[in-house]
Design a protein around this motif. Structure first.
Motif, short mmCIF file in Angstrom:
data_model
loop_
_atom_site.label_atom_id
_atom_site.label_comp_id
_atom_site.label_asym_id
_atom_site.label_seq_id
_atom_site.Cartn_x
_atom_site.Cartn_y
_atom_site.Cartn_z
N GLN A 68 0.81 -1.22 0.00
CA GLN A 68 0.00 0.00 0.00
C GLN A 68 0.85 1.28 0.00
O GLN A 68 0.39 2.33 0.42
CB GLN A 68 -0.99 0.00 1.17
CG GLN A 68 -1.91 -1.20 1.18
CD GLN A 68 -3.09 -1.03 2.12
OE1 GLN A 68 -3.81 -0.05 2.02
NE2 GLN A 68 -3.29 -1.98 3.03
N SER A 69 2.08 1.15 -0.47
CA SER A 69 2.93 2.33 -0.59
C SER A 69 2.73 3.00 -1.95
O SER A 69 2.02 2.46 -2.82
CB SER A 69 4.40 1.93 -0.43
OG SER A 69 4.79 1.07 -1.49
N PHE A 70 3.35 4.16 -2.13
CA PHE A 70 3.30 4.89 -3.40
C PHE A 70 4.70 4.93 -3.97
O PHE A 70 5.64 5.36 -3.30
CB PHE A 70 2.74 6.30 -3.19
CG PHE A 70 1.34 6.30 -2.65
CD1 PHE A 70 0.26 6.28 -3.51
CD2 PHE A 70 1.11 6.29 -1.28
CE1 PHE A 70 -1.03 6.26 -3.01
CE2 PHE A 70 -0.18 6.28 -0.78
CZ PHE A 70 -1.26 6.25 -1.64
N ARG A 71 4.85 4.50 -5.21
CA ARG A 71 6.18 4.38 -5.79
C ARG A 71 6.18 4.81 -7.26
O ARG A 71 5.21 4.56 -7.99
CB ARG A 71 6.68 2.93 -5.71
CG ARG A 71 6.78 2.39 -4.27
CD ARG A 71 7.10 0.90 -4.28
NE ARG A 71 7.11 0.33 -2.94
CZ ARG A 71 8.18 -0.13 -2.30
NH1 ARG A 71 9.37 -0.04 -2.88
NH2 ARG A 71 8.09 -0.66 -1.11
N ARG A 97 -0.06 4.19 -6.17
CA ARG A 97 -0.26 3.14 -5.17
C ARG A 97 0.07 1.78 -5.78
O ARG A 97 -0.37 1.46 -6.88
CB ARG A 97 -1.71 3.16 -4.67
CG ARG A 97 -2.04 2.08 -3.66
CD ARG A 97 -3.44 2.27 -3.09
NE ARG A 97 -4.46 2.33 -4.11
CZ ARG A 97 -5.02 1.25 -4.69
NH1 ARG A 97 -4.61 0.03 -4.36
NH2 ARG A 97 -5.95 1.39 -5.61
N VAL A 98 0.84 0.99 -5.06
CA VAL A 98 1.18 -0.36 -5.53
C VAL A 98 -0.10 -1.19 -5.57
O VAL A 98 -0.78 -1.35 -4.56
CB VAL A 98 2.21 -1.03 -4.59
CG1 VAL A 98 2.45 -2.48 -5.02
CG2 VAL A 98 3.51 -0.24 -4.58
N PRO A 99 -0.48 -1.70 -6.75
CA PRO A 99 -1.74 -2.46 -6.84
C PRO A 99 -1.60 -3.86 -6.24
O PRO A 99 -0.52 -4.44 -6.23
CB PRO A 99 -1.99 -2.54 -8.34
CG PRO A 99 -0.62 -2.50 -8.94
CD PRO A 99 0.20 -1.60 -8.05
N SER A 100 -2.70 -4.37 -5.75
CA SER A 100 -2.73 -5.76 -5.29
C SER A 100 -2.59 -6.68 -6.50
O SER A 100 -3.09 -6.38 -7.59
CB SER A 100 -4.05 -6.05 -4.58
OG SER A 100 -4.20 -7.44 -4.36
N LEU A 101 -1.91 -7.80 -6.31
CA LEU A 101 -1.79 -8.78 -7.38
C LEU A 101 -2.89 -9.84 -7.33
O LEU A 101 -2.94 -10.71 -8.18
CB LEU A 101 -0.42 -9.46 -7.33
CG LEU A 101 0.78 -8.57 -7.63
CD1 LEU A 101 2.07 -9.37 -7.57
CD2 LEU A 101 0.64 -7.87 -8.98
N ARG A 102 -3.75 -9.76 -6.33
CA ARG A 102 -4.86 -10.71 -6.29
C ARG A 102 -5.76 -10.49 -7.51
O ARG A 102 -6.11 -9.36 -7.85
CB ARG A 102 -5.66 -10.54 -5.00
CG ARG A 102 -4.95 -11.13 -3.80
CD ARG A 102 -5.79 -11.07 -2.54
NE ARG A 102 -5.14 -11.78 -1.44
CZ ARG A 102 -5.28 -13.08 -1.20
NH1 ARG A 102 -6.06 -13.81 -1.97
NH2 ARG A 102 -4.65 -13.65 -0.18
N ASN A 103 -6.10 -11.60 -8.16
CA ASN A 103 -6.95 -11.60 -9.36
C ASN A 103 -6.36 -10.79 -10.50
O ASN A 103 -7.08 -10.34 -11.41
CB ASN A 103 -8.36 -11.08 -9.02
CG ASN A 103 -9.08 -12.00 -8.06
OD1 ASN A 103 -9.24 -13.19 -8.32
ND2 ASN A 103 -9.49 -11.47 -6.91
N VAL A 104 -5.04 -10.60 -10.49
CA VAL A 104 -4.39 -9.80 -11.53
C VAL A 104 -4.60 -10.42 -12.91
O VAL A 104 -4.56 -9.71 -13.94
CB VAL A 104 -2.89 -9.63 -11.20
CG1 VAL A 104 -2.13 -10.95 -11.34
CG2 VAL A 104 -2.28 -8.52 -12.03
N GLU A 105 -4.85 -11.71 -12.96
CA GLU A 105 -5.11 -12.39 -14.24
C GLU A 105 -6.28 -11.77 -14.98
O GLU A 105 -6.33 -11.79 -16.21
CB GLU A 105 -5.40 -13.87 -13.97
CG GLU A 105 -5.76 -14.69 -15.18
CD GLU A 105 -6.08 -16.14 -14.86
OE1 GLU A 105 -6.35 -16.90 -15.81
OE2 GLU A 105 -6.07 -16.51 -13.66
N TYR A 106 -7.24 -11.18 -14.24
CA TYR A 106 -8.48 -10.72 -14.84
C TYR A 106 -8.54 -9.20 -15.07
O TYR A 106 -9.55 -8.70 -15.55
CB TYR A 106 -9.67 -11.09 -13.93
CG TYR A 106 -9.73 -12.55 -13.58
CD1 TYR A 106 -9.82 -13.52 -14.57
CD2 TYR A 106 -9.71 -12.97 -12.25
CE1 TYR A 106 -9.88 -14.87 -14.25
CE2 TYR A 106 -9.76 -14.31 -11.92
CZ TYR A 106 -9.84 -15.26 -12.92
OH TYR A 106 -9.90 -16.59 -12.61
N THR A 107 -7.48 -8.47 -14.72
CA THR A 107 -7.60 -7.01 -14.69
C THR A 107 -6.78 -6.29 -15.76
O THR A 107 -6.57 -5.07 -15.66
CB THR A 107 -7.20 -6.47 -13.30
OG1 THR A 107 -5.83 -6.81 -13.03
CG2 THR A 107 -8.09 -7.05 -12.22
#
Length: 339
Positions: A232-235, A264-274
């Motif tokens: 949840q950091s910003f990079r 914001r660093v995105p979550s990789l959960r369900n990244v296959e669909y996004t």
């Protein structure tokens, strides 16, 4: 007798004074018991004052799918936040009413109750403050909250739901925002293959997935940490720039040069669909992202040290890229996206 009348008069006066602050008690509207996944981060504090309830969630879901929230009644929240795409979509940038193109890629809506910041630049800290943004944004719904209230306040189903949730039929902006947030708080994704392996429920990584997990821990986990797969950091990670003059990433919020084009660093959960990926959909596939990391990213004064200290790149072999993608697909929660 006069003393009794005086006391009664004072009592009536006190009641009338307090009416300005009166909030009718809701009808039987039990709080929902939501399972908190193992090792997930702490809840956002706003959840504690807006706990999802049976009818609050039902009302929020109805609002989420209602196209009357937009100026021309063609776009709802669910038009961009599609369940099959982990409540994101497959457009490079958001598409609003009259095919207006937004500034950024649509973020996924999942595990919101555990997030500290919302939106790519983290300009929202409480989910209850978020629904107004798309409603009033020209490129999204192009409406106003007063216009929305005017459209739905006489709807019989809404009147019934507002009464069940809040104790009377009055439609207010705050009640709309709270209800939508309650619905979004229920969108918890924690039943991927990875999760089942962590819970020792019988699933196991294939050899290639296992190799991908090892590579992930070596080269990705510094940003995509915790069970949300984001710290949840910003990079600023040197992605191709969105040259729109309104874009400055986190710098739009803080005004600090060191936050320019940080996201914001995105979550990789369900990244296959996004897909596509990046703040404005710069990359069509996960492979394209990994190829870019390997070849070298854009230089900048505030480039994240993960890249700056390693020649502006994350070196990856072709086999490592293949294995990483296979591991990231183990984060897909097919029950969550209904696939």
């Amino acid at each position: 007798m006069e003393k009794g009348l005086s006391i009664l008069a004072i009592f009536i006066l006190l009641i009338s004074c307090n009416n300005d602050y009166y909030e009718p008690a809701p009808l039987d509207n039990p709080q929902l018991s939501l399972n908190i996944p193992l090792n997930f981060p702490e809840l956002n504090n706003s959840v504690k004052t807006n706990v999802p309830t049976k009818y609050g969630v039902e009302l929020g879901e109805k609002l989420f799918h209602d196209k009357r929230l937009s100026a021309d009644n063609t776009v709802s929240c669910s038009s961009c936040h599609i369940q099959g795409n982990a409540f994101a979509d497959n457009n490079a940038q958001a598409i609003g009413i009259q095919n207006r193109v937004g500034l950024r890629n649509v973020p996924a809506i999942q595990n919101m109750k555990f997030m500290k910041f919302y939106n790519w630049d983290g300009n929202v800290l409480q989910l209850e403050d978020q629904p107004l943004v798309p409603i009033i944004t020209h490129e999204e719904m192009g409406s106003s909250i007063l216009e929305v209230i005017g459209k739905i306040k006489d709807d019989v189903m809404y009147k019934d739901l507002f009464k069940k949730v809040f104790g009377d039929e009055t439609v207010t902006a705050e009640r709309i925002y709270k209800s939508i947030a309650q619905y979004e708080y229920t969108l918890i994704s924690a039943n991927s293959k990875y999760d089942r392996i962590k819970r020792n429920e019988g699933d196991v990584f294939t050899e290639n997935e296992k190799q991908g997990y090892l590579t992930f821990q070596q080269k990705c986990v510094s940003c995509h940490s915790t069970e949300l797969f984001t710290d949840q950091s910003f990079r600023n990670i040197g992605f191709p720039l969105n040259t729109n003059t309104n874009e400055a990433g986190r710098g739009r919020v803080t005004g600090l040069p060191e936050d320019y084009m940080s996201f914001r660093v995105p979550s990789l959960r369900n990244v296959e669909y996004t897909a596509p990926y990046g703040s404005f959909g710069q990359f069509p596939t996960l492979r394209a992202v990994l190829d870019y990391f390997d070849k070298g990213v854009l230089k900048s004064n505030n480039l994240d040290p993960v890249f700056k200290n390693n020649g502006n790149r994350i070196p990856l072999t072709e086999q490592e890229k293949t294995h990483l993608i296979l591991f990231m697909k183990t984060l897909s929660d097919r029950e969550f996206v209904k696939k």
